[in-house]
Motif scaffolding. Structure first.
Motif, PDB file in Angstrom:
ATOM      1  N   CYS A 287     -15.032  66.457 -73.301  1.00  0.00           N
ATOM      2  CA  CYS A 287     -14.620  65.792 -74.566  1.00  0.00           C
ATOM      3  C   CYS A 287     -12.967  66.089 -74.786  1.00  0.00           C
ATOM      4  O   CYS A 287     -12.470  67.100 -74.415  1.00  0.00           O
ATOM      5  CB  CYS A 287     -15.398  66.617 -75.632  1.00  0.00           C
ATOM      6  SG  CYS A 287     -17.056  66.222 -76.115  1.00  0.00           S
ATOM      7  N   ASP A 288     -12.563  64.998 -75.056  1.00  0.00           N
ATOM      8  CA  ASP A 288     -10.809  64.967 -75.730  1.00  0.00           C
ATOM      9  C   ASP A 288     -10.783  65.348 -76.977  1.00  0.00           C
ATOM     10  O   ASP A 288     -11.613  64.858 -77.890  1.00  0.00           O
ATOM     11  CB  ASP A 288     -10.462  63.566 -75.217  1.00  0.00           C
ATOM     12  CG  ASP A 288      -8.938  63.557 -75.214  1.00  0.00           C
ATOM     13  OD1 ASP A 288      -8.199  63.587 -74.302  1.00  0.00           O
ATOM     14  OD2 ASP A 288      -8.576  63.175 -76.544  1.00  0.00           O
ATOM     15  N   PRO A 289      -9.761  66.012 -77.364  1.00  0.00           N
ATOM     16  CA  PRO A 289      -9.449  66.281 -78.716  1.00  0.00           C
ATOM     17  C   PRO A 289      -9.271  65.179 -79.602  1.00  0.00           C
ATOM     18  O   PRO A 289      -9.456  65.212 -80.776  1.00  0.00           O
ATOM     19  CB  PRO A 289      -8.423  67.483 -78.521  1.00  0.00           C
ATOM     20  CG  PRO A 289      -7.444  67.172 -77.356  1.00  0.00           C
ATOM     21  CD  PRO A 289      -8.718  66.545 -76.544  1.00  0.00           C
ATOM     22  N   GLU A 290      -8.714  63.798 -79.218  1.00  0.00           N
ATOM     23  CA  GLU A 290      -8.634  62.944 -80.032  1.00  0.00           C
ATOM     24  C   GLU A 290      -9.931  62.336 -80.739  1.00  0.00           C
ATOM     25  O   GLU A 290     -10.846  62.265 -80.340  1.00  0.00           O
ATOM     26  CB  GLU A 290      -8.247  61.506 -79.444  1.00  0.00           C
ATOM     27  CG  GLU A 290      -7.913  60.507 -80.277  1.00  0.00           C
ATOM     28  CD  GLU A 290      -7.706  59.059 -79.246  1.00  0.00           C
ATOM     29  OE1 GLU A 290      -6.382  58.749 -79.152  1.00  0.00           O
ATOM     30  OE2 GLU A 290      -8.630  58.850 -78.791  1.00  0.00           O
ATOM     31  N   ASP A 291      -9.640  62.131 -82.182  1.00  0.00           N
ATOM     32  CA  ASP A 291     -10.661  61.789 -83.005  1.00  0.00           C
ATOM     33  C   ASP A 291     -10.455  60.124 -82.806  1.00  0.00           C
ATOM     34  O   ASP A 291      -9.206  59.502 -83.573  1.00  0.00           O
ATOM     35  CB  ASP A 291     -10.629  62.064 -84.440  1.00  0.00           C
ATOM     36  CG  ASP A 291     -11.827  61.616 -85.204  1.00  0.00           C
ATOM     37  OD1 ASP A 291     -12.179  60.392 -85.038  1.00  0.00           O
ATOM     38  OD2 ASP A 291     -12.297  62.486 -86.213  1.00  0.00           O
TER      39      ASP A 291
END
Length: 492
Positions: A287-291
């Protein structure tokens, strides 16, 4: 595939979080499509070529890290096996002499890289499957030193729960097993990228699927594997089997394979990404931190990292690509059906045929896919992989006919028209499509040259199979460097 992912293990929570995140990415992607937030002004084309490395004895050279250090060119990157590298060519427009610029750039880059690789005893070969590969070259120890590859290997075998059977029946028969994904490294390909708008994507993807079999027939260059003469494009069944996460019981339930032709014509690029999310569990649930929703609402361009990573572990022969360049999102069709080689000029000719024909079909008044079942396109693809330039294919309005006759009668005129629509220089158009025409007239491509050369060396020169395969590679490398199109290659 070479994107780096740090070494790690995945928990059940990781997988649940990733599933939720990738679905959120899909929702945001749908919103972006509705709002037409894509770069469509100056469509670009791109090219990637995967290469094999051999030593002075024409054997696989497990030296890609040393070669990349010697070459010191960011265009060259690691690939799955230690005997693989890849060159990524900067995208450009086709208009004018874009194809000639591709050819000049690739030749100059490969010649410079070959000169540096030679200083450490390695040589670069553009070929679909290296004829001198043996089982001992495809083990866990020969995976490239990239944690992504180790993770993919671990996750595919965790999903399968058993070794991979590889069974290919062609002119000769091969039956073996593998306990790693390294047989996939035997499959080196050429990838053409075509940037299209969301509104045009479905027509271009459908067109690419419809002609995939014809492409393989004309460009086949992988007839030999583990010392056996198999399919003319053995890369197709080998790649399908070498990345299969399904056990026999799961196959029997109708679960889709990760190397996939597909099962239907599409109406939107969204169809493909939605199928990916619906049908395929994550292999690398990172998972990437970007929303993505917040990024879009704030006026930014979401990276959609999870959706892109998931898409990169599903190996469609024509793959949809979402990417962001200089802050602008765009869509591409990544055409993955062709093997590497035999020469740079053959590769560029294959590209000209593909780019021209796809555009002509995508812009036609009556879509080809409205006249042809999807299963017929898939049957053509498999038939052409098996029989190469000697294949018989189905075409609407013509029935079953030799693929060379189809190309000469129907498809080359369409490719000429499509390249005119791209604005390609007429001299370039005629030069490159003339190479495709001559392949059809002579019946010679990389696969037929390899097989005829092998048979001649065995029968006339009385060489045993291993020595004959080494000689095939030696002759091939010399002719590859000549950049003479393969239909002009002499037999030894």
């Amino acid at each position: 595939m070479g994107e780096d992912v740090g070494a790690r293990t995945f928990s059940r929570e990781d997988r649940a979080r990733y599933r939720e995140k990738v679905r959120r990415c899909l929702d945001v992607f749908a919103e972006m499509l509705r709002e037409s937030r894509f770069d469509v002004e100056r469509p670009m084309t791109g090219l990637e070529i995967e290469l094999n490395l051999v030593d002075d004895d024409a054997q696989p050279a497990m030296r890609n890290s040393d070669v990349l250090a010697a070459v010191s060119d960011p265009s060259f990157q690691t690939e799955l096996g230690q005997f693989n590298v890849e060159i990524n060519v900067a995208p450009r427009r086709l208009a004018g002499k874009g194809t000639a610029q591709f050819e000049e750039h690739v030749r100059a880059s490969l010649n410079a890289a070959e000169e540096k690789a030679r200083t450490i005893g390695a040589h670069m070969v553009m070929i679909g499957i290296l004829p001198t590969l043996r089982p001992e070259h495809l083990t866990a120890a020969t995976l490239s030193a990239n944690s992504r590859y180790a993770l993919l290997n671990e996750q595919i075998f965790a999903a399968r729960g058993e070794d991979l059977p590889i069974s290919i029946s062609g002119v000769e028969r091969l039956a073996t097993t593998a306990d790693t994904i390294t047989p996939e490294a035997a499959c080196t390909s050429t990838q053409f990228h075509l940037q299209v708008s969301p509104a045009q994507f479905a027509d271009h993807w459908n067109a690419a699927q419809a002609i995939a079999g014809v492409q393989v027939a004309l460009g086949a260059n992988s007839p030999l594997f583990f010392g056996r003469e198999l399919w003319r494009e053995t890369r197709v069944p080998l790649f399908q089997q070498a990345t299969d996460t399904r056990s026999e019981e799961i196959k029997a339930q109708g679960v889709r394979p990760r190397v996939w032709f597909g099962e239907r014509w599409i109406t939107s690029v969204f169809d493909l990404f939605e199928e990916n999310v619906r049908y395929f569990p994550a292999l690398l649930p990172v998972c990437d931190p970007e929303d993505p929703a917040q990024a879009l609402a704030g006026g930014g361009v979401p990276q959609l990292a999870e959706l892109r990573l998931h898409n990169g572990t599903i190996y469609r022969w024509n793959r949809p690509v979402y990417d962001v360049l200089k802050g602008r999102p765009h869509l591409r069709v990544e055409n993955r059906v062709l093997p590497a080689g035999p020469t740079v000029v053959d590769t560029v000719a294959n590209g000209a045929f593909y780019f021209g024909l796809v555009r002509a079909l995508a812009e036609s008044d009556r879509p080809l896919w409205s006249q042809m079942s999807f299963s017929a396109a898939e049957e053509n693809f498999n038939t052409c992989a098996r029989h190469g330039i000697d294949a018989q294919v189905f075409w609407p309005g013509l029935g079953y006919l030799p693929v060379t006759e189809l190309v000469l009668r129907r498809l080359l005129p369409l490719a000429y028209h499509g390249l005119d629509r791209w604005g390609l220089d007429p001299g370039e158009r005629d030069r490159l499509l003339g190479i495709v025409e001559q392949r059809c007239l002579t019946g010679r491509n990389g696969a037929t040259w390899q097989v005829e050369t092998l048979h001649r060396l065995e029968q006339a020169d009385h060489l045993d199979r291993p020595e004959a395969l080494r000689e095939v590679v030696r002759h091939y490398v010399d002719l590859m460097h000549s950049n003479r199109p393969v239909h002009e290659w002499p037999l030894p």
